[in-house]
Design a protein around this motif. Structure first.
Motif, PDB file in Angstrom:
ATOM      1  N   LEU A   1       0.803  -1.222   0.000  1.00  0.00           N
ATOM      2  CA  LEU A   1       0.000   0.000   0.000  1.00  0.00           C
ATOM      3  C   LEU A   1       0.839   1.278   0.000  1.00  0.00           C
ATOM      4  CD1 LEU A   1      -2.795  -1.010   2.494  1.00  0.00           C
ATOM      5  CD2 LEU A   1      -2.913  -0.962   0.020  1.00  0.00           C
ATOM      6  N   GLU A   2       2.153   1.128  -0.019  1.00  0.00           N
ATOM      7  CA  GLU A   2       3.021   2.300   0.062  1.00  0.00           C
ATOM      8  C   GLU A   2       2.747   3.324  -1.031  1.00  0.00           C
ATOM      9  OE1 GLU A   2       5.804   4.646   1.812  1.00  0.00           O
ATOM     10  OE2 GLU A   2       5.159   2.706   2.563  1.00  0.00           O
ATOM     11  N   PRO A   3       2.652   2.947  -2.311  1.00  0.00           N
ATOM     12  CA  PRO A   3       2.391   3.975  -3.327  1.00  0.00           C
ATOM     13  C   PRO A   3       1.021   4.635  -3.148  1.00  0.00           C
ATOM     14  CG  PRO A   3       3.179   1.959  -4.360  1.00  0.00           C
ATOM     15  CD  PRO A   3       2.948   1.656  -2.923  1.00  0.00           C
ATOM     16  N   LEU A   4       0.013   3.855  -2.761  1.00  0.00           N
ATOM     17  CA  LEU A   4      -1.324   4.408  -2.566  1.00  0.00           C
ATOM     18  C   LEU A   4      -1.341   5.394  -1.398  1.00  0.00           C
ATOM     19  CD1 LEU A   4      -4.356   4.411  -3.236  1.00  0.00           C
ATOM     20  CD2 LEU A   4      -4.594   2.489  -1.651  1.00  0.00           C
ATOM     21  N   LEU A   5      -0.726   5.018  -0.302  1.00  0.00           N
ATOM     22  CA  LEU A   5      -0.701   5.896   0.865  1.00  0.00           C
ATOM     23  C   LEU A   5       0.097   7.169   0.593  1.00  0.00           C
ATOM     24  CD1 LEU A   5      -0.254   3.298   3.730  1.00  0.00           C
ATOM     25  CD2 LEU A   5      -2.316   4.562   3.127  1.00  0.00           C
ATOM     26  N   THR A   6       1.166   7.064  -0.165  1.00  0.00           N
ATOM     27  CA  THR A   6       1.954   8.246  -0.501  1.00  0.00           C
ATOM     28  C   THR A   6       1.131   9.228  -1.309  1.00  0.00           C
ATOM     29  OG1 THR A   6       3.942   6.871  -0.540  1.00  0.00           O
ATOM     30  CG2 THR A   6       4.093   9.017  -1.601  1.00  0.00           C
ATOM     31  N   GLU A   7       0.377   8.730  -2.278  1.00  0.00           N
ATOM     32  CA  GLU A   7      -0.464   9.606  -3.095  1.00  0.00           C
ATOM     33  C   GLU A   7      -1.617  10.194  -2.271  1.00  0.00           C
ATOM     34  OE1 GLU A   7      -0.020  10.763  -6.217  1.00  0.00           O
ATOM     35  OE2 GLU A   7       1.933   9.791  -6.025  1.00  0.00           O
ATOM     36  N   MET A   8      -2.170   9.391  -1.374  1.00  0.00           N
ATOM     37  CA  MET A   8      -3.276   9.888  -0.548  1.00  0.00           C
ATOM     38  C   MET A   8      -2.805  10.988   0.398  1.00  0.00           C
ATOM     39  SD  MET A   8      -5.446   6.459   0.235  1.00  0.00           S
ATOM     40  CE  MET A   8      -6.605   7.283   1.291  1.00  0.00           C
ATOM     41  N   LEU A   9      -1.598  10.866   0.910  1.00  0.00           N
ATOM     42  CA  LEU A   9      -1.076  11.904   1.797  1.00  0.00           C
ATOM     43  C   LEU A   9      -0.851  13.219   1.048  1.00  0.00           C
ATOM     44  CD1 LEU A   9       1.431   9.911   4.019  1.00  0.00           C
ATOM     45  CD2 LEU A   9      -0.736  10.927   4.726  1.00  0.00           C
ATOM     46  N   LYS A  10      -0.574  13.129  -0.246  1.00  0.00           N
ATOM     47  CA  LYS A  10      -0.416  14.332  -1.045  1.00  0.00           C
ATOM     48  C   LYS A  10      -1.759  15.027  -1.275  1.00  0.00           C
ATOM     49  CE  LYS A  10       3.581  12.688  -3.658  1.00  0.00           C
ATOM     50  NZ  LYS A  10       4.035  12.246  -4.982  1.00  0.00           N
ATOM     51  N   LEU A  11      -2.874  14.240  -1.313  1.00  0.00           N
ATOM     52  CA  LEU A  11      -4.186  14.792  -1.633  1.00  0.00           C
ATOM     53  C   LEU A  11      -4.879  15.458  -0.434  1.00  0.00           C
ATOM     54  CD1 LEU A  11      -5.598  11.958  -3.908  1.00  0.00           C
ATOM     55  CD2 LEU A  11      -4.786  14.195  -4.627  1.00  0.00           C
ATOM     56  N   PHE A  12      -4.645  14.934   0.769  1.00  0.00           N
ATOM     57  CA  PHE A  12      -5.381  15.415   1.940  1.00  0.00           C
ATOM     58  C   PHE A  12      -4.463  16.202   2.855  1.00  0.00           C
ATOM     59  CE2 PHE A  12      -7.411  11.391   0.635  1.00  0.00           C
ATOM     60  CZ  PHE A  12      -8.632  11.909   0.219  1.00  0.00           C
ATOM     61  N   ASP A  13      -5.022  17.281   3.420  1.00  0.00           N
ATOM     62  CA  ASP A  13      -4.226  18.145   4.293  1.00  0.00           C
ATOM     63  C   ASP A  13      -4.308  17.736   5.762  1.00  0.00           C
ATOM     64  OD1 ASP A  13      -3.404  19.679   2.166  1.00  0.00           O
ATOM     65  OD2 ASP A  13      -5.153  21.003   2.284  1.00  0.00           O
ATOM     66  N   THR A  14      -5.485  17.301   6.206  1.00  0.00           N
ATOM     67  CA  THR A  14      -5.663  16.958   7.625  1.00  0.00           C
ATOM     68  C   THR A  14      -5.961  15.482   7.763  1.00  0.00           C
ATOM     69  OG1 THR A  14      -8.032  17.395   7.592  1.00  0.00           O
ATOM     70  CG2 THR A  14      -6.591  19.260   8.077  1.00  0.00           C
ATOM     71  N   SER A  15      -5.830  14.988   8.980  1.00  0.00           N
ATOM     72  CA  SER A  15      -6.128  13.570   9.226  1.00  0.00           C
ATOM     73  C   SER A  15      -7.623  13.303   9.089  1.00  0.00           C
ATOM     74  CB  SER A  15      -5.612  13.149  10.596  1.00  0.00           C
ATOM     75  OG  SER A  15      -6.256  13.866  11.617  1.00  0.00           O
ATOM     76  N   ASP A  16      -8.461  14.289   9.359  1.00  0.00           N
ATOM     77  CA  ASP A  16      -9.905  14.108   9.191  1.00  0.00           C
ATOM     78  C   ASP A  16     -10.252  13.915   7.713  1.00  0.00           C
ATOM     79  OD1 ASP A  16     -12.514  13.949  10.249  1.00  0.00           O
ATOM     80  OD2 ASP A  16     -12.906  16.015   9.506  1.00  0.00           O
ATOM     81  N   GLN A  17      -9.640  14.723   6.850  1.00  0.00           N
ATOM     82  CA  GLN A  17      -9.866  14.557   5.409  1.00  0.00           C
ATOM     83  C   GLN A  17      -9.342  13.203   4.943  1.00  0.00           C
ATOM     84  OE1 GLN A  17      -7.813  17.885   3.682  1.00  0.00           O
ATOM     85  NE2 GLN A  17      -9.602  19.264   3.841  1.00  0.00           N
ATOM     86  N   LEU A  18      -8.231  12.781   5.473  1.00  0.00           N
ATOM     87  CA  LEU A  18      -7.663  11.480   5.123  1.00  0.00           C
ATOM     88  C   LEU A  18      -8.591  10.357   5.543  1.00  0.00           C
ATOM     89  CD1 LEU A  18      -5.255   9.845   4.018  1.00  0.00           C
ATOM     90  CD2 LEU A  18      -4.256   9.943   6.308  1.00  0.00           C
ATOM     91  N   SER A  19      -9.162  10.436   6.719  1.00  0.00           N
ATOM     92  CA  SER A  19     -10.098   9.406   7.195  1.00  0.00           C
ATOM     93  C   SER A  19     -11.323   9.336   6.290  1.00  0.00           C
ATOM     94  CB  SER A  19     -10.552   9.684   8.619  1.00  0.00           C
ATOM     95  OG  SER A  19      -9.481   9.622   9.495  1.00  0.00           O
ATOM     96  N   ARG A  20     -11.901  10.502   5.940  1.00  0.00           N
ATOM     97  CA  ARG A  20     -13.066  10.493   5.049  1.00  0.00           C
ATOM     98  C   ARG A  20     -12.707   9.934   3.679  1.00  0.00           C
ATOM     99  NH1 ARG A  20     -15.031  16.330   5.177  1.00  0.00           N
ATOM    100  NH2 ARG A  20     -13.190  16.644   6.420  1.00  0.00           N
ATOM    101  N   GLY A  21     -11.520  10.269   3.170  1.00  0.00           N
ATOM    102  CA  GLY A  21     -11.103   9.743   1.869  1.00  0.00           C
ATOM    103  C   GLY A  21     -10.934   8.234   1.892  1.00  0.00           C
ATOM    104  N   ILE A  22     -10.361   7.708   2.951  1.00  0.00           N
ATOM    105  CA  ILE A  22     -10.189   6.250   3.077  1.00  0.00           C
ATOM    106  C   ILE A  22     -11.540   5.574   3.167  1.00  0.00           C
ATOM    107  CG2 ILE A  22      -9.310   4.428   4.583  1.00  0.00           C
ATOM    108  CD1 ILE A  22      -6.919   6.238   5.195  1.00  0.00           C
ATOM    109  N   LYS A  23     -12.495   6.167   3.914  1.00  0.00           N
ATOM    110  CA  LYS A  23     -13.841   5.587   4.010  1.00  0.00           C
ATOM    111  C   LYS A  23     -14.508   5.557   2.646  1.00  0.00           C
ATOM    112  CE  LYS A  23     -14.757   6.717   8.816  1.00  0.00           C
ATOM    113  NZ  LYS A  23     -15.519   7.520   9.755  1.00  0.00           N
TER     114      LYS A  23
END
Length: 159
Positions: free
Chosen positions: A127-149
């Motif tokens: 999941l390393e490439p996916l997580l790296t790209e997701m971290l670039k897209l979201f600014d906060t951990s809340d946005q990251l949680s909603r994106g993962i959901k």
């Protein structure tokens, strides 16, 4: 690489032998020293092809001092066919072997890089490439949680 080169040199030996037989048959009566036997003709052709020395005793000149066009054409054809045609065959074999070795080396390098990448993915769960790209897209951990959901919701086919 040695076997194809042997084949190319074998082809050159066949051409030389054919010209030696022709030279012996056509010119043995004119010049016993150079074309009297098959081995003498091979020796004469070796000197002609190697450009070692076009010996002065070659019967290129006849008794009147004119050029003997038959022998001259025979020697020139021998040089042209053996040096220019069969030399191209040898170069083609060498080039083919070089290209094949280069492709093989490139394939080995690509396979090595692929195995290293697979080892990296196994260590991180893939999941390393996916997580790296997701971290670039979201600014906060809340946005990251909603994106993962949202991703899991879209990927869940059981619903």
């Amino acid at each position: 690489a040695i076997i194809p080169m042997c084949y190319a040199f074998f082809i050159a030996a066949i051409f030389t032998s054919i010209f030696a037989v022709l030279g012996t048959e056509f010119y043995k009566d004119r010049d016993q020293d150079n074309f009297g036997t098959f081995s003498r003709t091979m020796y004469t052709l070796w000197f002609a092809v190697a450009f070692s020395s076009w010996r002065n005793d070659l019967p290129i000149w006849d008794e009147k001092g004119d050029i003997n066009w038959g022998i001259l054409l025979y020697l020139v054809m021998m040089v042209v066919i053996l040096m220019w045609v069969t030399l191209q065959i040898v170069v083609a074999v060498l080039l083919d072997n070089f290209v094949g070795a280069t492709k093989l080396e490139h394939q080995k390098e690509s396979k090595r890089k692929l195995l290293e990448a697979e080892e990296t993915n196994i260590d991180t769960g893939g999941l390393e490439p996916l997580l790296t790209e997701m971290l670039k897209l979201f600014d906060t951990s809340d946005q990251l949680s909603r994106g993962i959901k949202k991703i899991f919701h879209n990927l869940d086919h059981d619903r």
